[in-house]
Motif scaffolding. Structure first.
Motif, PDB file in Angstrom:
ATOM      1  N   GLU A 128       0.824  -1.213   0.000  1.00  0.00           N
ATOM      2  CA  GLU A 128       0.000   0.000   0.000  1.00  0.00           C
ATOM      3  C   GLU A 128       0.852   1.255   0.000  1.00  0.00           C
ATOM      4  OE1 GLU A 128      -3.834  -2.118   2.201  1.00  0.00           O
ATOM      5  OE2 GLU A 128      -2.577  -0.717   3.321  1.00  0.00           O
ATOM      6  N   ARG A 129       2.017   1.201   0.628  1.00  0.00           N
ATOM      7  CA  ARG A 129       2.933   2.341   0.537  1.00  0.00           C
ATOM      8  C   ARG A 129       3.363   2.561  -0.914  1.00  0.00           C
ATOM      9  NH1 ARG A 129       7.749   1.657   4.673  1.00  0.00           N
ATOM     10  NH2 ARG A 129       8.392   3.580   3.611  1.00  0.00           N
ATOM     11  N   GLU A 130       3.636   1.462  -1.619  1.00  0.00           N
ATOM     12  CA  GLU A 130       4.014   1.569  -3.030  1.00  0.00           C
ATOM     13  C   GLU A 130       2.856   2.090  -3.868  1.00  0.00           C
ATOM     14  OE1 GLU A 130       5.638  -1.168  -6.768  1.00  0.00           O
ATOM     15  OE2 GLU A 130       5.470  -2.050  -4.766  1.00  0.00           O
ATOM     16  N   ALA A 131       1.632   1.630  -3.563  1.00  0.00           N
ATOM     17  CA  ALA A 131       0.449   2.078  -4.310  1.00  0.00           C
ATOM     18  C   ALA A 131       0.244   3.579  -4.157  1.00  0.00           C
ATOM     19  CB  ALA A 131      -0.792   1.327  -3.834  1.00  0.00           C
ATOM     20  N   PHE A 132       0.459   4.096  -2.950  1.00  0.00           N
ATOM     21  CA  PHE A 132       0.369   5.547  -2.748  1.00  0.00           C
ATOM     22  C   PHE A 132       1.501   6.259  -3.479  1.00  0.00           C
ATOM     23  CE2 PHE A 132       2.150   9.125  -0.328  1.00  0.00           C
ATOM     24  CZ  PHE A 132       1.146  10.056  -0.564  1.00  0.00           C
ATOM     25  N   ASP A 133       2.695   5.715  -3.344  1.00  0.00           N
ATOM     26  CA  ASP A 133       3.889   6.357  -3.897  1.00  0.00           C
ATOM     27  C   ASP A 133       3.781   6.519  -5.420  1.00  0.00           C
ATOM     28  OD1 ASP A 133       6.401   7.438  -4.013  1.00  0.00           O
ATOM     29  OD2 ASP A 133       7.470   5.643  -3.341  1.00  0.00           O
ATOM     30  N   LEU A 134       3.396   5.458  -6.117  1.00  0.00           N
ATOM     31  CA  LEU A 134       3.450   5.459  -7.574  1.00  0.00           C
ATOM     32  C   LEU A 134       2.147   5.852  -8.246  1.00  0.00           C
ATOM     33  CD1 LEU A 134       5.607   2.273  -8.290  1.00  0.00           C
ATOM     34  CD2 LEU A 134       6.347   4.623  -7.878  1.00  0.00           C
ATOM     35  N   VAL A 135       1.000   5.548  -7.610  1.00  0.00           N
ATOM     36  CA  VAL A 135      -0.293   5.809  -8.250  1.00  0.00           C
ATOM     37  C   VAL A 135      -1.087   6.900  -7.550  1.00  0.00           C
ATOM     38  CG1 VAL A 135      -2.480   4.751  -8.993  1.00  0.00           C
ATOM     39  CG2 VAL A 135      -0.352   3.449  -9.145  1.00  0.00           C
ATOM     40  N   GLY A 136      -0.959   7.009  -6.222  1.00  0.00           N
ATOM     41  CA  GLY A 136      -1.645   8.082  -5.519  1.00  0.00           C
ATOM     42  C   GLY A 136      -2.849   7.656  -4.698  1.00  0.00           C
ATOM     43  N   ILE A 137      -3.060   6.352  -4.511  1.00  0.00           N
ATOM     44  CA  ILE A 137      -4.163   5.875  -3.670  1.00  0.00           C
ATOM     45  C   ILE A 137      -3.739   5.943  -2.205  1.00  0.00           C
ATOM     46  CG2 ILE A 137      -5.618   3.891  -3.090  1.00  0.00           C
ATOM     47  CD1 ILE A 137      -5.370   2.973  -5.974  1.00  0.00           C
ATOM     48  N   GLU A 138      -4.599   6.479  -1.360  1.00  0.00           N
ATOM     49  CA  GLU A 138      -4.333   6.532   0.074  1.00  0.00           C
ATOM     50  C   GLU A 138      -5.087   5.407   0.768  1.00  0.00           C
ATOM     51  OE1 GLU A 138      -4.828  10.351   1.857  1.00  0.00           O
ATOM     52  OE2 GLU A 138      -4.040  11.422   0.118  1.00  0.00           O
ATOM     53  N   TYR A 139      -4.490   4.891   1.848  1.00  0.00           N
ATOM     54  CA  TYR A 139      -5.076   3.746   2.553  1.00  0.00           C
ATOM     55  C   TYR A 139      -5.368   4.137   3.998  1.00  0.00           C
ATOM     56  CZ  TYR A 139      -4.105   0.991  -1.547  1.00  0.00           C
ATOM     57  OH  TYR A 139      -4.115   0.507  -2.838  1.00  0.00           O
ATOM     58  N   GLU A 140      -6.640   4.189   4.304  1.00  0.00           N
ATOM     59  CA  GLU A 140      -7.084   4.617   5.628  1.00  0.00           C
ATOM     60  C   GLU A 140      -6.751   3.539   6.663  1.00  0.00           C
ATOM     61  OE1 GLU A 140     -11.056   6.740   7.465  1.00  0.00           O
ATOM     62  OE2 GLU A 140     -11.284   5.301   5.837  1.00  0.00           O
ATOM     63  N   GLY A 141      -6.120   3.964   7.749  1.00  0.00           N
ATOM     64  CA  GLY A 141      -5.739   3.032   8.799  1.00  0.00           C
ATOM     65  C   GLY A 141      -4.381   2.400   8.610  1.00  0.00           C
ATOM     66  N   HIS A 142      -3.660   2.807   7.570  1.00  0.00           N
ATOM     67  CA  HIS A 142      -2.316   2.258   7.359  1.00  0.00           C
ATOM     68  C   HIS A 142      -1.395   2.753   8.469  1.00  0.00           C
ATOM     69  CE1 HIS A 142       1.612   1.481   5.572  1.00  0.00           C
ATOM     70  NE2 HIS A 142       1.008   0.669   4.718  1.00  0.00           N
ATOM     71  N   PRO A 143      -0.568   1.852   9.044  1.00  0.00           N
ATOM     72  CA  PRO A 143       0.250   2.252  10.204  1.00  0.00           C
ATOM     73  C   PRO A 143       1.424   3.165   9.877  1.00  0.00           C
ATOM     74  CG  PRO A 143       0.774   0.008   9.546  1.00  0.00           C
ATOM     75  CD  PRO A 143      -0.398   0.426   8.705  1.00  0.00           C
ATOM     76  N   ASP A 144       1.827   3.252   8.605  1.00  0.00           N
ATOM     77  CA  ASP A 144       3.037   4.008   8.268  1.00  0.00           C
ATOM     78  C   ASP A 144       2.937   4.516   6.829  1.00  0.00           C
ATOM     79  OD1 ASP A 144       5.551   5.099   8.372  1.00  0.00           O
ATOM     80  OD2 ASP A 144       6.600   3.196   8.023  1.00  0.00           O
ATOM     81  N   GLN A 200       7.296  15.143  -5.731  1.00  0.00           N
ATOM     82  CA  GLN A 200       6.029  15.756  -6.098  1.00  0.00           C
ATOM     83  C   GLN A 200       5.312  14.896  -7.130  1.00  0.00           C
ATOM     84  OE1 GLN A 200       5.013  18.761  -4.540  1.00  0.00           O
ATOM     85  NE2 GLN A 200       6.801  18.161  -3.322  1.00  0.00           N
ATOM     86  N   GLY A 201       4.084  14.481  -6.820  1.00  0.00           N
ATOM     87  CA  GLY A 201       3.294  13.711  -7.770  1.00  0.00           C
ATOM     88  C   GLY A 201       3.519  12.214  -7.662  1.00  0.00           C
ATOM     89  N   HIS A 202       2.815  11.467  -8.520  1.00  0.00           N
ATOM     90  CA  HIS A 202       2.838  10.004  -8.495  1.00  0.00           C
ATOM     91  C   HIS A 202       3.105   9.513  -9.919  1.00  0.00           C
ATOM     92  CE1 HIS A 202       1.112  10.397  -4.484  1.00  0.00           C
ATOM     93  NE2 HIS A 202       0.309  11.297  -5.016  1.00  0.00           N
ATOM     94  N   PRO A 203       4.277   8.897 -10.154  1.00  0.00           N
ATOM     95  CA  PRO A 203       4.739   8.632 -11.521  1.00  0.00           C
ATOM     96  C   PRO A 203       3.815   7.782 -12.393  1.00  0.00           C
ATOM     97  CG  PRO A 203       6.535   8.382  -9.966  1.00  0.00           C
ATOM     98  CD  PRO A 203       5.303   8.571  -9.154  1.00  0.00           C
ATOM     99  N   LEU A 204       2.998   6.902 -11.808  1.00  0.00           N
ATOM    100  CA  LEU A 204       2.125   6.057 -12.607  1.00  0.00           C
ATOM    101  C   LEU A 204       0.693   6.599 -12.694  1.00  0.00           C
ATOM    102  CD1 LEU A 204       3.258   2.432 -11.657  1.00  0.00           C
ATOM    103  CD2 LEU A 204       3.797   3.753 -13.699  1.00  0.00           C
ATOM    104  N   SER A 205       0.472   7.813 -12.222  1.00  0.00           N
ATOM    105  CA  SER A 205      -0.852   8.418 -12.381  1.00  0.00           C
ATOM    106  C   SER A 205      -0.977   8.985 -13.799  1.00  0.00           C
ATOM    107  CB  SER A 205      -1.075   9.523 -11.343  1.00  0.00           C
ATOM    108  OG  SER A 205      -0.144  10.560 -11.516  1.00  0.00           O
TER     109      SER A 205
END
Length: 561
Positions: free
Chosen positions: A127-143, A154-159
């Motif tokens: 999920e960290r990778e999903a946020f990093d590259l695409v921009g999806i946020e995960y509610e309740g993620h510990p880190d 700045q930004g998300h390369p796969l968006s």
């Protein structure tokens, strides 16, 4: 774009077309997920269910606890013109052909999904990778930090809207030394220690942020991304026919031919391509030779890690690796980046004269048992090596499964899981060989698994040679008839995986009707195995941390992609 059929959540469309090869009982699956499923989607490899993003944990828990789906193999994030999707590829360690796909659809204006981390620890890095590259946020993620790119990126390369020409400024503050005078406590032995990214024990550009209590590891945070090249984006810009498979050689570059098979299997699945039986035998033989390459290197470098033995074991391992590389060079024409696989088969047949190739390969196989005995004398029977590896780096089976560990790392914890047998492909199901497991759960067990797997690979290669020698000359078909330009139907999606020396390498592809994939996701075994390192290292000495890291046999080209 994949067409999604929306239905009453209370039921699944009875007219739905069942066209997959998954061995799962879809009737029971539909009943178990009836109250959660918003609709069905069509994936080539498994039944797919659309669920609400705030039901992710509940659905995964039900699948795990009531239906035995204990392996979250991959999480694929992607963006469409009208929505985002977080896709969960779930299967079972004891029934690999039982697969199910969950699709959480998210609005473009607010792509937030419930975190799966409380159910499967492997979702943390996913999920960290999903946020990093695409921009999806995960509610309740510990880190919820970036994982491959700097925090200041700045930004998300796969968006879809990402500007690849946008300049980036990385703040130097991100790399400031955390060990400042005001961080020290007079009555404490706590110390922050940076190991890597330029250290021989990290097997590449890996940075371990270790927190020590004296010499005991209190915490370790692997910092990755130094070798990230956005391989997924490069594959999305390449064409199916020729331009994607060569990238795979650069992931696990120590034993790269199995990587090619992962890409070929996914594309062949989505494009409905057949592979001739003769070509399957060539694929199987060459892949097992390459598996040996990876295990020889793992053995030599691990010996170097745990007691600094360069002159004996490291050079013995490279002696044997060189012999295999000579055989592979004869077959493929290259020393390292072999690029032997083609869609629908392989590049060419065995080199001429065939008898010389058979003789050279059989000579190596005949000499191998004596060489394995040497490794046992020098390594596994060595008292220093045993002290450094037995009962260190403990990874219990349940923990390994939660982190999605596969390959020798999982099999060293007694998990009997190997895709060559459990999700058969190639020629493996026609041959006699065994899946190797050890139940010690420690660094020593993982070494034993790799050494025994070399012997099993030799069995497979020898049987392939027997079949190839007896194969009629006029039936040696190395490739099927593949169209020059491949354009799989828009909306087709699949996830396929193979067993590389490091574990399960999976590829997710979504087609859009063009000759390049709309989405290409790489599921790296090294990425998952490395994420379990804190579980293995906490409470042990710094020296044991180095041994545990070495026992994972990671390659940063595969971790970072």
């Amino acid at each position: 774009m994949s067409e999604t059929h929306h239905h009453d959540p209370a039921g699944i469309d009875p007219e739905y077309d069942h066209r997959r090869e998954s061995g799962v009982d879809e009737g029971r699956l539909e009943a178990a997920l009836a109250e959660y499923a918003l609709g069905r989607d069509d994936h080539e490899n498994a039944p797919a269910f659309v669920i609400r993003p705030d039901d992710v944990q509940e659905v995964l828990e039900r699948l795990r606890d009531e239906a035995g789906f204990d392996h979250l193999s991959c999480v694929t994030p992607q963006e469409y013109e009208d929505r985002y999707e977080s896709i969960y590829h779930v299967t079972k360690y004891d029934e690999r052909t039982h697969e199910v796909t969950l699709i959480a659809q998210l609005p473009r204006h607010d792509p937030v999904c419930q975190s799966a981390e409380p159910v499967f620890r492997t979702a943390d890095w996913h999920e960290r990778e999903a946020f990093d590259l695409v921009g999806i946020e995960y509610e309740g993620h510990p880190d919820p930090r970036r994982i491959l790119l700097p925090e200041s990126w700045q930004g998300h390369p796969l968006s879809l809207e990402y500007d690849q020409n946008k300049p980036q400024v990385v703040r130097f503050a991100e790399h400031v030394n955390p060990v400042q005078p005001d961080h020290r406590v007079a009555e404490s032995d706590t110390m922050l220690l940076n190991i890597g990214p330029h250290h021989p024990a990290t097997h590449g550009v890996l940075h371990l942020k270790a927190t020590l209590d004296g010499e005991t590891v209190a915490d370790v945070d692997p910092d990755i991304g130094y070798l990230h090249r956005c391989e997924e984006q490069m594959c999305q810009q390449g064409t199916y026919r020729h331009q994607i498979i060569p990238y795979a050689d650069r992931w696990d570059y120590t034993a790269n031919l199995p990587n090619e098979w992962a890409v070929a299997r996914a594309i062949e699945d989505i494009a409905d391509l057949e592979v001739p039986e003769y070509a399957q035998i060539l694929r199987t033989m060459s892949t097992e030779l390459t598996r040996m390459l990876g295990h020889f290197l793992a053995l030599g470098t691990f010996a170097l890690d745990v007691y600094g033995d360069f002159t004996a074991i490291f050079q013995y391992a490279f002696r044997d690796r060189e012999v295999v590389q000579d055989i592979m060079e004869d077959l493929t024409g290259q020393r390292m980046m072999f690029y032997y696989f083609r869609l629908g088969g392989v590049a060419w047949d065995l080199p001429e004269p065939r008898e010389a190739f058979f003789e050279k390969t059989r000579d190596f196989l005949d000499e191998l048992p004596a060489k394995v005995d040497e490794y046992h004398d020098l390594l596994t029977g060595n008292e220093i090596f045993q002290i450094r590896t037995i009962d260190t780096g403990i990874l219990e089976p349940d923990v390994a499964k939660s982190y999605g560990c596969t390959g020798p790392v999982a099999r060293g914890s007694g998990i009997d899981y190997d895709l060559r047998r459990d999700d058969p492909y190639g020629y493996y199901d026609h041959l006699e060989w065994d899946v190797v497991t050890e139940d010690g759960c420690d660094n020593y067990s993982r070494v034993l698994v790799r050494m025994r797997e070399v012997e099993e690979s030799a069995k497979i290669v020898e049987q392939c040679l027997d079949v190839l020698e007896a194969w009629p000359e006029d039936e040696r078909e190395v490739q099927s008839n593949v169209p020059r330009t491949l354009k799989p139907d828009a909306g087709k999606e699949t996830y396929r995986a193979v067993e590389i020396p490091k574990g399960e390498l999976g590829i997710y592809i979504r087609a859009d009707g063009s000759n390049s994939p709309a989405r290409f996701k790489i599921r790296s075994p090294c990425f998952h195995n490395l994420s379990a390192l804190p579980e293995m290292a906490e409470g042990e000495y710094v020296a044991d941390l180095i041994a545990s890291l070495g026992s994972l046999d990671i390659v940063l080209g595969s971790v970072d992609r």
